[in-house]
Write a protein that holds these residues in place. Structure first.
Motif, mmCIF file in Angstrom:
data_model
loop_
_atom_site.group_PDB
_atom_site.id
_atom_site.type_symbol
_atom_site.label_atom_id
_atom_site.label_comp_id
_atom_site.label_asym_id
_atom_site.label_seq_id
_atom_site.Cartn_x
_atom_site.Cartn_y
_atom_site.Cartn_z
ATOM 1 N N GLU A 116 -6.036 -5.654 -5.684
ATOM 2 C CA GLU A 116 -6.992 -5.414 -4.604
ATOM 3 C C GLU A 116 -7.516 -6.734 -4.035
ATOM 4 O O GLU A 116 -7.582 -6.914 -2.814
ATOM 5 C CB GLU A 116 -8.154 -4.568 -5.111
ATOM 6 C CG GLU A 116 -9.164 -4.223 -4.023
ATOM 7 C CD GLU A 116 -10.257 -3.307 -4.524
ATOM 8 O OE1 GLU A 116 -10.722 -2.471 -3.738
ATOM 9 O OE2 GLU A 116 -10.637 -3.428 -5.708
ATOM 10 N N GLU A 138 -8.889 -0.162 5.488
ATOM 11 C CA GLU A 138 -10.008 -0.706 4.721
ATOM 12 C C GLU A 138 -9.879 -2.218 4.569
ATOM 13 O O GLU A 138 -10.886 -2.941 4.562
ATOM 14 C CB GLU A 138 -10.068 -0.055 3.339
ATOM 15 C CG GLU A 138 -10.340 1.438 3.352
ATOM 16 C CD GLU A 138 -10.317 2.044 1.960
ATOM 17 O OE1 GLU A 138 -10.559 1.290 0.982
ATOM 18 O OE2 GLU A 138 -10.051 3.249 1.841
ATOM 19 N N PHE A 139 -8.661 -2.691 4.442
ATOM 20 C CA PHE A 139 -8.426 -4.119 4.257
ATOM 21 C C PHE A 139 -8.482 -4.878 5.577
ATOM 22 O O PHE A 139 -9.169 -5.896 5.700
ATOM 23 C CB PHE A 139 -7.079 -4.345 3.559
ATOM 24 C CG PHE A 139 -7.066 -3.916 2.120
ATOM 25 C CD1 PHE A 139 -7.516 -4.765 1.129
ATOM 26 C CD2 PHE A 139 -6.626 -2.654 1.757
ATOM 27 C CE1 PHE A 139 -7.527 -4.380 -0.211
ATOM 28 C CE2 PHE A 139 -6.627 -2.248 0.429
ATOM 29 C CZ PHE A 139 -7.081 -3.108 -0.558
ATOM 30 N N LEU A 150 -4.491 -0.732 -7.790
ATOM 31 C CA LEU A 150 -5.279 -1.844 -7.265
ATOM 32 C C LEU A 150 -5.837 -2.713 -8.391
ATOM 33 O O LEU A 150 -6.144 -3.892 -8.181
ATOM 34 C CB LEU A 150 -6.418 -1.321 -6.392
ATOM 35 C CG LEU A 150 -6.011 -0.688 -5.063
ATOM 36 C CD1 LEU A 150 -7.234 -0.136 -4.332
ATOM 37 C CD2 LEU A 150 -5.279 -1.702 -4.170
ATOM 38 N N ALA A 186 0.476 4.155 -2.740
ATOM 39 C CA ALA A 186 0.457 5.594 -2.433
ATOM 40 C C ALA A 186 1.466 6.358 -3.284
ATOM 41 O O ALA A 186 1.246 7.528 -3.610
ATOM 42 C CB ALA A 186 0.726 5.811 -0.942
ATOM 43 N N PRO A 209 -2.266 4.923 3.788
ATOM 44 C CA PRO A 209 -3.574 5.068 3.137
ATOM 45 C C PRO A 209 -4.160 3.730 2.696
ATOM 46 O O PRO A 209 -3.446 2.881 2.148
ATOM 47 C CB PRO A 209 -3.262 5.962 1.924
ATOM 48 C CG PRO A 209 -2.055 6.743 2.328
ATOM 49 C CD PRO A 209 -1.240 5.803 3.175
ATOM 50 N N LYS A 210 -5.426 3.541 2.975
ATOM 51 C CA LYS A 210 -6.250 2.395 2.579
ATOM 52 C C LYS A 210 -6.013 1.128 3.405
ATOM 53 O O LYS A 210 -6.797 0.176 3.314
ATOM 54 C CB LYS A 210 -6.070 2.045 1.087
ATOM 55 C CG LYS A 210 -6.603 3.123 0.144
ATOM 56 C CD LYS A 210 -6.550 2.656 -1.306
ATOM 57 C CE LYS A 210 -7.128 3.709 -2.231
ATOM 58 N NZ LYS A 210 -8.570 3.955 -1.983
ATOM 59 N N LEU A 233 0.818 -1.214 0.000
ATOM 60 C CA LEU A 233 0.000 0.000 0.000
ATOM 61 C C LEU A 233 0.851 1.263 0.000
ATOM 62 O O LEU A 233 0.403 2.313 -0.468
ATOM 63 C CB LEU A 233 -0.963 -0.033 1.176
ATOM 64 C CG LEU A 233 -2.042 -1.118 1.010
ATOM 65 C CD1 LEU A 233 -2.834 -1.312 2.294
ATOM 66 C CD2 LEU A 233 -2.974 -0.784 -0.148
#
Length: 344
Positions: free
Chosen positions: A66, A149-150, A37, A31, A145-146, A27
């Motif tokens: 992703e 979410e995972f 993804l 970035a 970042p992100k 990730l």
């Protein structure tokens, strides 16, 4: 800040908690826009050969990045982990070198990676970290970042358009069982025992709990709950100042205006033991020698909170308004006024 620790610097096997570094590196590359993804990853025979927790990759099978990251974060899939490592670095061996380099950069002094997944090596070696290192890595992961979410996802279905197999379930049961828990990673091998790095947030207080070497899942969950309970019971997050609160003044002899407000860039929260918030003090430091022009919102210093001699928080302070270069006529007028004050 560490609120409680026991044997926290002991180097121990961490099993699939290792995958947290794999997720971080993937990730961070995202970035930096080095990958997307939607990029397609093709499983190699080596990746497909990995056992333990897996998504049953077949050599030549393709998924986007992703999907592979969800397989790692939710299902702790070893085959997906190796496939991502090969995609990012060309081989798992090269990727492991990047893992160890990043560990050094983050100050993880007790960390040694042998592979991307946390599986035991054929010679019995396993990835090693201390609980303190896991905590530092997890704290960094929160800023990537992100990533949340995972690791906050509890259920994920692979191959939804065809077989729908397997359905992945996150082994971090605290996601459903403990108020405020919203991620990170579990791990298990016979040698490592049951391991967990969990994070929880209530109000503005976010905590990290790390427990390694537990005898079973129940013991792991009990220890993690105890750590989080302790933190939420004893500590609180206190807002000292809101965003844009005036905390000082900037004097700029060559600027227009010559004096301007310095304000908080963001809400300023600190974590302190309950009942001790009245004993806090703050210190504002403005960088010396600042010269115009300075646009509104330019960082010009810091505000630091102390409890006694202990620093417990810091934040950026910025210009509340733009400071332009003063015209020559204005500077001459100011100089004349200073001379007049000196004479009279």
């Amino acid at each position: 800040r560490i609120f409680f620790a026991e044997n926290s610097t002991e180097q121990l096997p961490v099993a699939s908690i290792s995958k947290l570094m794999t997720l971080v590196l993937a990730l961070e590359a995202l970035a930096r826009e080095e990958v997307a993804l939607s990029d397609i990853i093709t499983a190699s025979p080596y990746a497909a050969s990995k056992r333990g927790t897996r998504i049953w990759l077949e050599a030549g099978e393709e998924f986007d990045l992703e999907t592979m990251l969800f397989a790692i974060a939710v299902g702790s899939a070893n085959d997906a982990c190796v496939a991502v490592a090969e995609f990012l670095a060309g081989s798992e061996e090269k990727f492991v070198a990047v893992m160890n380099q990043r560990a050094q950069e983050l100050g993880l002094s007790a960390t040694k990676y042998y592979n991307s997944s946390g599986l035991p090596e054929e010679n019995g070696e396993e990835n090693l970290m201390s609980a303190q290192d896991v905590g530092v890595l997890a704290r960094h992961a929160l800023t990537v970042p992100k990533l949340m979410e995972f690791v906050s996802t509890y259920e994920y279905t692979m191959r939804p358009e065809t077989t729908g197999i397997p359905v992945l379930w996150n082994a971090n049961r605290l996601l459903r069982r403990y108020y405020g828990v919203d991620g990170l990673k579990t791990g298990f091998t016979t040698k490592a025992g049951y391991c967990l790095a969990a994070t929880a947030k209530r109000d503005q207080l976010r905590l990290l709990a790390v427990t390694l070497g537990n005898k079973d899942e129940a013991d792991r969950e009990t220890d993690a709950r105890a750590l989080l309970d302790y933190g939420f019971r004893k500590y609180q997050s206190v807002e000292l100042y809101g965003k844009d609160a005036v905390v000082g003044a900037l004097h700029c002899a060559a600027g227009e205006p010559m004096r301007g407000d310095v304000v908080l860039k963001d809400d300023f929260y600190v974590t302190v033991e309950r009942g001790k918030e009245v004993d806090l003090k703050t210190v504002v430091e403005i960088e010396p020698g600042l010269r115009p022009p300075l646009s509104q919102g330019t960082v010009v210093g810091t505000i630091t909170a102390f409890y006694g001699d202990e620093q417990i928080g810091a934040g950026a302070i910025v210009t509340g308004t733009a400071v332009k270069k003063a015209k020559l006529s204005v500077l001459i007028f100011r100089l004349g006024r200073l001379l007049a004050q000196a004479v009279f």
